[in-house]
Write an enzyme that holds these catalytic residues in place. Structure first.
Site, PDB file in Angstrom:
ATOM      1  N   ASP A 198       0.832  -1.208   0.000  1.00 49.19           N
ATOM      2  CA  ASP A 198       0.000   0.000   0.000  1.00 49.19           C
ATOM      3  C   ASP A 198       0.868   1.261   0.000  1.00 49.19           C
ATOM      4  O   ASP A 198       1.963   1.260   0.559  1.00 49.19           O
ATOM      5  CB  ASP A 198      -0.908  -0.036   1.244  1.00 49.19           C
ATOM      6  CG  ASP A 198      -2.065   0.938   1.128  1.00 49.19           C
ATOM      7  OD1 ASP A 198      -2.310   1.474   0.023  1.00 49.19           O
ATOM      8  OD2 ASP A 198      -2.733   1.176   2.156  1.00 49.19           O
ATOM      9  N   GLY A 199       0.331   2.307  -0.617  1.00 47.54           N
ATOM     10  CA  GLY A 199       0.988   3.615  -0.529  1.00 47.54           C
ATOM     11  C   GLY A 199       1.572   4.120  -1.831  1.00 47.54           C
ATOM     12  O   GLY A 199       2.229   5.170  -1.841  1.00 47.54           O
ATOM     13  N   LEU A 204      11.838 -19.956  -4.342  1.00 48.26           N
ATOM     14  CA  LEU A 204      10.738 -19.117  -3.840  1.00 48.26           C
ATOM     15  C   LEU A 204       9.507 -19.206  -4.742  1.00 48.26           C
ATOM     16  O   LEU A 204       9.626 -19.093  -5.967  1.00 48.26           O
ATOM     17  CB  LEU A 204      11.208 -17.654  -3.790  1.00 48.26           C
ATOM     18  CG  LEU A 204      10.133 -16.615  -3.463  1.00 48.26           C
ATOM     19  CD1 LEU A 204       9.805 -16.636  -1.967  1.00 48.26           C
ATOM     20  CD2 LEU A 204      10.564 -15.214  -3.876  1.00 48.26           C
ATOM     21  N   TRP A 252       2.793   7.983  -2.438  1.00 49.22           N
ATOM     22  CA  TRP A 252       4.202   8.205  -2.820  1.00 49.22           C
ATOM     23  C   TRP A 252       4.259   9.155  -4.013  1.00 49.22           C
ATOM     24  O   TRP A 252       5.065  10.084  -4.051  1.00 49.22           O
ATOM     25  CB  TRP A 252       4.840   6.866  -3.168  1.00 49.22           C
ATOM     26  CG  TRP A 252       6.297   6.920  -3.486  1.00 49.22           C
ATOM     27  CD1 TRP A 252       7.337   6.756  -2.620  1.00 49.22           C
ATOM     28  CD2 TRP A 252       6.880   7.161  -4.775  1.00 49.22           C
ATOM     29  NE1 TRP A 252       8.536   6.885  -3.284  1.00 49.22           N
ATOM     30  CE2 TRP A 252       8.284   7.129  -4.610  1.00 49.22           C
ATOM     31  CE3 TRP A 252       6.365   7.402  -6.046  1.00 49.22           C
ATOM     32  CZ2 TRP A 252       9.169   7.327  -5.667  1.00 49.22           C
ATOM     33  CZ3 TRP A 252       7.246   7.608  -7.105  1.00 49.22           C
ATOM     34  CH2 TRP A 252       8.624   7.568  -6.911  1.00 49.22           C
ATOM     35  N   GLY A 300       0.007   5.441  -4.378  1.00 52.65           N
ATOM     36  CA  GLY A 300      -0.647   6.707  -4.743  1.00 52.65           C
ATOM     37  C   GLY A 300      -0.085   7.858  -3.925  1.00 52.65           C
ATOM     38  O   GLY A 300       0.241   8.929  -4.468  1.00 52.65           O
ATOM     39  N   GLU A 337     -11.944  -5.381  -5.515  1.00 59.41           N
ATOM     40  CA  GLU A 337     -12.567  -4.063  -5.325  1.00 59.41           C
ATOM     41  C   GLU A 337     -11.836  -2.965  -6.115  1.00 59.41           C
ATOM     42  O   GLU A 337     -12.357  -1.866  -6.294  1.00 59.41           O
ATOM     43  CB  GLU A 337     -12.573  -3.682  -3.831  1.00 59.41           C
ATOM     44  CG  GLU A 337     -13.558  -4.487  -2.971  1.00 59.41           C
ATOM     45  CD  GLU A 337     -13.157  -5.958  -2.786  1.00 59.41           C
ATOM     46  OE1 GLU A 337     -11.952  -6.231  -2.608  1.00 59.41           O
ATOM     47  OE2 GLU A 337     -14.039  -6.830  -2.850  1.00 59.41           O
ATOM     48  N   HIS A 348       2.681   3.476  -8.994  1.00 57.09           N
ATOM     49  CA  HIS A 348       2.560   2.039  -9.265  1.00 57.09           C
ATOM     50  C   HIS A 348       3.801   1.525 -10.003  1.00 57.09           C
ATOM     51  O   HIS A 348       4.258   0.414  -9.764  1.00 57.09           O
ATOM     52  CB  HIS A 348       1.297   1.752 -10.082  1.00 57.09           C
ATOM     53  CG  HIS A 348       0.038   2.067  -9.338  1.00 57.09           C
ATOM     54  ND1 HIS A 348      -0.180   1.638  -8.057  1.00 57.09           N
ATOM     55  CD2 HIS A 348      -1.065   2.785  -9.682  1.00 57.09           C
ATOM     56  CE1 HIS A 348      -1.363   2.069  -7.642  1.00 57.09           C
ATOM     57  NE2 HIS A 348      -1.920   2.769  -8.608  1.00 57.09           N
ATOM     58  N   GLU A 396       0.957 -13.266  12.125  1.00 51.23           N
ATOM     59  CA  GLU A 396       1.433 -12.078  12.830  1.00 51.23           C
ATOM     60  C   GLU A 396       1.299 -10.908  11.866  1.00 51.23           C
ATOM     61  O   GLU A 396       1.736 -10.997  10.716  1.00 51.23           O
ATOM     62  CB  GLU A 396       2.910 -12.248  13.236  1.00 51.23           C
ATOM     63  CG  GLU A 396       3.134 -13.309  14.267  1.00 51.23           C
ATOM     64  CD  GLU A 396       2.433 -13.004  15.593  1.00 51.23           C
ATOM     65  OE1 GLU A 396       2.360 -11.817  15.976  1.00 51.23           O
ATOM     66  OE2 GLU A 396       1.941 -13.957  16.231  1.00 51.23           O
TER      67      GLU A 396
HETATM   68  C1  FPP Z   1      -2.103   0.134  -3.380  1.00 48.50           C
HETATM   69  O1  FPP Z   1      -1.598   1.436  -3.281  1.00 48.50           O
HETATM   70  C2  FPP Z   1      -1.479  -0.520  -4.521  1.00 48.50           C
HETATM   71  C3  FPP Z   1      -2.173  -1.116  -5.543  1.00 48.50           C
HETATM   72  C4  FPP Z   1      -3.622  -1.221  -5.604  1.00 48.50           C
HETATM   73  C5  FPP Z   1      -1.437  -1.668  -6.687  1.00 48.50           C
HETATM   74  C6  FPP Z   1      -0.310  -2.506  -6.269  1.00 48.50           C
HETATM   75  C7  FPP Z   1       0.535  -2.834  -7.410  1.00 48.50           C
HETATM   76  C8  FPP Z   1       1.872  -2.806  -7.374  1.00 48.50           C
HETATM   77  C9  FPP Z   1       2.663  -2.455  -6.178  1.00 48.50           C
HETATM   78  C10 FPP Z   1       2.677  -3.212  -8.511  1.00 48.50           C
HETATM   79  C11 FPP Z   1       2.469  -4.665  -8.747  1.00 48.50           C
HETATM   80  C12 FPP Z   1       3.435  -5.196  -9.666  1.00 48.50           C
HETATM   81  C13 FPP Z   1       3.247  -6.313 -10.362  1.00 48.50           C
HETATM   82  C14 FPP Z   1       4.352  -6.859 -11.104  1.00 48.50           C
HETATM   83  C15 FPP Z   1       1.945  -7.010 -10.433  1.00 48.50           C
HETATM   84  P1  FPP Z   1      -2.615   2.647  -3.466  1.00 48.50           P
HETATM   85  O2  FPP Z   1      -2.703   2.970  -4.907  1.00 48.50           O
HETATM   86  O3  FPP Z   1      -3.928   2.307  -2.825  1.00 48.50           O
HETATM   87  O4  FPP Z   1      -1.873   3.775  -2.680  1.00 48.50           O
HETATM   88  P2  FPP Z   1      -2.556   4.936  -1.838  1.00 48.50           P
HETATM   89  O5  FPP Z   1      -3.325   4.275  -0.712  1.00 48.50           O
HETATM   90  O6  FPP Z   1      -1.379   5.722  -1.351  1.00 48.50           O
HETATM   91  O7  FPP Z   1      -3.446   5.713  -2.765  1.00 48.50           O
END
Ligand code: FPP
Length: 254
Positions: free
Chosen positions: A34-35, A145, A39, A37, A81, A51, A221
């Site tokens: 998370d985070g 892995l 960032w 957006g 969602e 992303h 955990e």
């Molecule tokens: C949540 O942050 C993140 C997502 C919904 C997308 C996650 C995807 C990636 C990290 C890249 C994945 C990579 C591959 C190879 C599949 P947010 O957008 O909700 O952030 P915010 O809460 O700060 O708005």
């Protein structure tokens, strides 16, 4: 017993004091990334840039997890969602696996990583599906892995799916609801091949599970890490594992 993490040829930890108990490395680590957006917002960049940076973190953390000896790394890439997000953002996230695998698949193969997924794959765009299928095929004999992407995944939808498939199986085998066991429900989940995660990490300081592995995380955990996902790095991962190792897991006992 505490040992220093052995020096590795590749992706070698560069901090000297990574004191980890190598006999207590969680077998399965699940991460809510998370985070992205926030960032991007902090840098006045479009959300998709976050992303993109998040994808770079996926590469680094995968290699680190493999080096530490984690056996399963499940990453929440897209929830059932998340379709509610703006179309351009959804399209961008859907293209991330294509981008990721185009540049990173050779390294995954070289490092014996096996790519797998959980989620409702049939609803993904064809190009996304194709890239994922190729990665699964090309890494199917790898024994290191297991990198499990949760894509179009939701814990409640998974449990509904499990219930339906279990119902069909009961009918087929002439069994009734009295025969249903916890193990049977587990066996019909998308994660049936994996042990439950011992450690669940969520980045960005938010403290909720957001429909991720809600059955499987019953005794995990939880560690809520303050870093935004694009800033999460191997030092943070090591710290999370150290915190995990300092906890006492009681599974409801004393
Ligand atoms: C949540 O942050 C993140 C997502 C919904 C997308 C996650 C995807 C990636 C990290 C890249 C994945 C990579 C591959 C190879 C599949 P947010 O957008 O909700 O952030 P915010 O809460 O700060 O708005």
């Amino acid at each position: 017993m505490f040992k220093k993490l052995k020096k590795q040829k590749k992706n070698q930890p560069n901090q000297s004091d990574f004191d980890l108990d190598l006999h207590n490395i969680p077998e399965h680590v699940a991460i809510i990334m998370d985070g992205n957006g926030r960032w991007a917002k902090q840098r006045k960049l479009p959300r998709i840039q976050g992303h993109y940076q998040g994808m770079q973190t996926v590469k680094k953390i995968t290699m680190e997890a493999s080096d530490i000896g984690i056996k399963y790394l499940t990453l929440y890439a897209f929830s059932t969602e998340n379709w509610a997000r703006p179309k351009n953002e959804v399209n961008y996230i859907m293209n991330l696996p294509v981008n990721f695998l185009k540049t990173f698949l050779p390294e995954l193969i070289e490092n014996n990583v096996k790519v797998e997924t959980i989620g409702f794959m049939e609803h993904l765009p064809t190009s996304t599906l194709k890239a994922i299928e190729k990665a699964k095929e090309d890494t199917k004999n790898n024994t290191g892995l297991k990198l499990v992407f949760a894509i179009n995944y939701g814990g409640r939808a998974e449990i509904v799916h499990s219930g339906k498939s279990l119902y069909d199986k009961l009918s087929e085998d002439g069994l009734t609801s009295d025969d249903v066991t916890e193990e049977m429900i587990n066996d019909h989940l998308m994660t049936h091949n994996y042990p439950d995660p011992e450690l669940l990490i969520r980045t960005s300081g938010e403290q909720r599970i957001s429909n991720f592995l809600i059955w499987q995380a019953s005794y995990s955990e939880f560690i809520f890490n303050e870093k935004l996902w694009p800033d999460f790095d191997k030092e943070e991962l090591i710290n999370c594992i150290k915190i995990y190792q300092s906890r006492q897991r009681r599974f409801g006992g004393l």
